[in-house]
Write a protein that holds these residues in place. Structure first.
Motif, PDB file in Angstrom:
ATOM      1  N   HIS A 160       0.846  -1.201   0.000  1.00  0.00           N
ATOM      2  CA  HIS A 160       0.000   0.000   0.000  1.00  0.00           C
ATOM      3  C   HIS A 160       0.880   1.249   0.000  1.00  0.00           C
ATOM      4  CE1 HIS A 160      -4.088  -1.533   0.195  1.00  0.00           C
ATOM      5  NE2 HIS A 160      -3.713  -2.415   1.116  1.00  0.00           N
ATOM      6  N   ASP A 161       1.952   1.235   0.806  1.00  0.00           N
ATOM      7  CA  ASP A 161       2.881   2.365   0.829  1.00  0.00           C
ATOM      8  C   ASP A 161       3.526   2.564  -0.543  1.00  0.00           C
ATOM      9  OD1 ASP A 161       2.290   2.741   3.504  1.00  0.00           O
ATOM     10  OD2 ASP A 161       4.144   1.788   4.232  1.00  0.00           O
ATOM     11  N   GLN A 162       3.935   1.470  -1.177  1.00  0.00           N
ATOM     12  CA  GLN A 162       4.525   1.564  -2.510  1.00  0.00           C
ATOM     13  C   GLN A 162       3.522   2.126  -3.504  1.00  0.00           C
ATOM     14  OE1 GLN A 162       5.850  -2.451  -3.242  1.00  0.00           O
ATOM     15  NE2 GLN A 162       7.938  -1.988  -2.617  1.00  0.00           N
ATOM     16  N   ARG A 163       2.262   1.702  -3.385  1.00  0.00           N
ATOM     17  CA  ARG A 163       1.229   2.212  -4.293  1.00  0.00           C
ATOM     18  C   ARG A 163       1.082   3.716  -4.139  1.00  0.00           C
ATOM     19  NH1 ARG A 163      -4.603   0.019  -3.495  1.00  0.00           N
ATOM     20  NH2 ARG A 163      -3.754  -1.849  -4.432  1.00  0.00           N
ATOM     21  N   GLU A 164       1.099   4.208  -2.889  1.00  0.00           N
ATOM     22  CA  GLU A 164       0.992   5.655  -2.666  1.00  0.00           C
ATOM     23  C   GLU A 164       2.177   6.374  -3.293  1.00  0.00           C
ATOM     24  OE1 GLU A 164       0.511   6.326   1.533  1.00  0.00           O
ATOM     25  OE2 GLU A 164      -1.376   5.215   1.598  1.00  0.00           O
ATOM     26  N   ASP A 165       3.386   5.828  -3.126  1.00  0.00           N
ATOM     27  CA  ASP A 165       4.575   6.429  -3.728  1.00  0.00           C
ATOM     28  C   ASP A 165       4.481   6.427  -5.247  1.00  0.00           C
ATOM     29  OD1 ASP A 165       5.670   6.868  -1.226  1.00  0.00           O
ATOM     30  OD2 ASP A 165       7.015   5.128  -1.302  1.00  0.00           O
ATOM     31  N   ILE A 166       4.012   5.331  -5.802  1.00  0.00           N
ATOM     32  CA  ILE A 166       3.885   5.226  -7.261  1.00  0.00           C
ATOM     33  C   ILE A 166       2.842   6.214  -7.767  1.00  0.00           C
ATOM     34  CG2 ILE A 166       3.079   3.720  -9.125  1.00  0.00           C
ATOM     35  CD1 ILE A 166       4.451   1.390  -7.546  1.00  0.00           C
ATOM     36  N   ASP A 167       1.696   6.307  -7.082  1.00  0.00           N
ATOM     37  CA  ASP A 167       0.660   7.251  -7.503  1.00  0.00           C
ATOM     38  C   ASP A 167       1.189   8.689  -7.461  1.00  0.00           C
ATOM     39  OD1 ASP A 167      -1.150   5.198  -7.934  1.00  0.00           O
ATOM     40  OD2 ASP A 167      -2.193   5.475  -6.012  1.00  0.00           O
ATOM     41  N   ALA A 168       1.943   9.025  -6.418  1.00  0.00           N
ATOM     42  CA  ALA A 168       2.514  10.376  -6.320  1.00  0.00           C
ATOM     43  C   ALA A 168       3.533  10.612  -7.437  1.00  0.00           C
ATOM     44  CB  ALA A 168       3.165  10.578  -4.952  1.00  0.00           C
ATOM     45  N   ALA A 169       4.351   9.626  -7.719  1.00  0.00           N
ATOM     46  CA  ALA A 169       5.344   9.769  -8.786  1.00  0.00           C
ATOM     47  C   ALA A 169       4.661   9.936 -10.138  1.00  0.00           C
ATOM     48  CB  ALA A 169       6.284   8.569  -8.805  1.00  0.00           C
ATOM     49  N   ILE A 170       3.595   9.174 -10.384  1.00  0.00           N
ATOM     50  CA  ILE A 170       2.860   9.299 -11.643  1.00  0.00           C
ATOM     51  C   ILE A 170       2.266  10.693 -11.774  1.00  0.00           C
ATOM     52  CG2 ILE A 170       0.770   8.530 -12.875  1.00  0.00           C
ATOM     53  CD1 ILE A 170       1.450   5.666 -11.862  1.00  0.00           C
ATOM     54  N   GLU A 171       1.713  11.195 -10.690  1.00  0.00           N
ATOM     55  CA  GLU A 171       1.131  12.539 -10.714  1.00  0.00           C
ATOM     56  C   GLU A 171       2.190  13.583 -11.053  1.00  0.00           C
ATOM     57  OE1 GLU A 171      -0.898  15.500  -7.487  1.00  0.00           O
ATOM     58  OE2 GLU A 171      -1.494  13.395  -7.407  1.00  0.00           O
ATOM     59  N   GLU A 172       3.349  13.472 -10.432  1.00  0.00           N
ATOM     60  CA  GLU A 172       4.423  14.423 -10.696  1.00  0.00           C
ATOM     61  C   GLU A 172       4.965  14.274 -12.118  1.00  0.00           C
ATOM     62  OE1 GLU A 172       5.133  16.976  -8.872  1.00  0.00           O
ATOM     63  OE2 GLU A 172       3.747  16.322  -7.319  1.00  0.00           O
ATOM     64  N   LEU A 173       5.083  13.049 -12.604  1.00  0.00           N
ATOM     65  CA  LEU A 173       5.543  12.839 -13.976  1.00  0.00           C
ATOM     66  C   LEU A 173       4.547  13.392 -14.990  1.00  0.00           C
ATOM     67  CD1 LEU A 173       7.069   9.273 -13.684  1.00  0.00           C
ATOM     68  CD2 LEU A 173       8.310  11.390 -14.183  1.00  0.00           C
ATOM     69  N   ASN A 174       3.266  13.233 -14.709  1.00  0.00           N
ATOM     70  CA  ASN A 174       2.254  13.822 -15.589  1.00  0.00           C
ATOM     71  C   ASN A 174       2.367  15.339 -15.617  1.00  0.00           C
ATOM     72  OD1 ASN A 174       0.919  11.599 -16.740  1.00  0.00           O
ATOM     73  ND2 ASN A 174      -0.327  11.303 -14.912  1.00  0.00           N
ATOM     74  N   ALA A 175       2.619  15.943 -14.463  1.00  0.00           N
ATOM     75  CA  ALA A 175       2.802  17.400 -14.416  1.00  0.00           C
ATOM     76  C   ALA A 175       4.037  17.806 -15.216  1.00  0.00           C
ATOM     77  CB  ALA A 175       2.922  17.869 -12.961  1.00  0.00           C
TER      78      ALA A 175
END
Length: 162
Positions: free
Chosen positions: A97-112
């Protein structure tokens, strides 16, 4: 009639090498039958391979996967040992779950960052939000690189400004 698979069949289906399947057999995770010198895998071996590969993908060790596969041994264990296995499962779930949160945050930043780059290519001025996200992503990337390389933060970084 029971389904049978050759080592080549399973290797191709799951995208692994025959060497990988022999390694899992050596470790006691798979137990194919023999027909002469050829390995013959049953449907149960195929199902075990699914569990092995899924367990590896989410970070379980081969020893932990062996415990999961050995259902008869688990049902014969004491409640204390079953609780220990349950605790490991819970810890792995929490880590994922922690990894998923990190991945979701990284995806959001990469999209930006991608949006910012697309705006730059189109010779448009990016929005203030995109500029802010790009700076945040750059700071995050620099901090992670410093951790990985052992470098100290640069003097003009946000950490030294107070």
């Amino acid at each position: 009639m029971t389904a049978e698979y050759s080592i080549r069949d399973l290797a191709a289906e799951f995208g692994v090498t025959a060497r990988t399947l022999r390694f899992y057999e050596q470790k006691g995770l798979l137990n194919p039958g023999r027909r002469g010198a050829s390995r013959v895998y049953a449907e149960a071996d195929r199902a075990r391979l699914v569990v092995i590969l899924r367990g590896k993908r989410v970070g379980f060790s081969l020893d932990e996967i062996r415990e999961m596969l050995d259902l008869e041994a688990i049902t014969a264990q004491t409640p204390a040992s079953i609780n220990a296995v349950l605790s490991r499962f819970s810890a792995r779930i929490e880590a994922l779950h922690d990894q998923r949160e990190d991945i979701d945050a990284a995806i959001e930043e990469l999209n930006a960052g991608r949006t910012w780059l697309e705006d730059r290519l189109a010779n448009r001025e990016p929005s203030e939000e995109i500029k802010h996200r790009a700076r945040a992503f750059e700071a995050l990337a620099t901090a992670r690189m410093n951790v990985w390389t052992g470098a100290s933060p640069e003097p003009d970084s946000h950490e030294t400004q107070a």
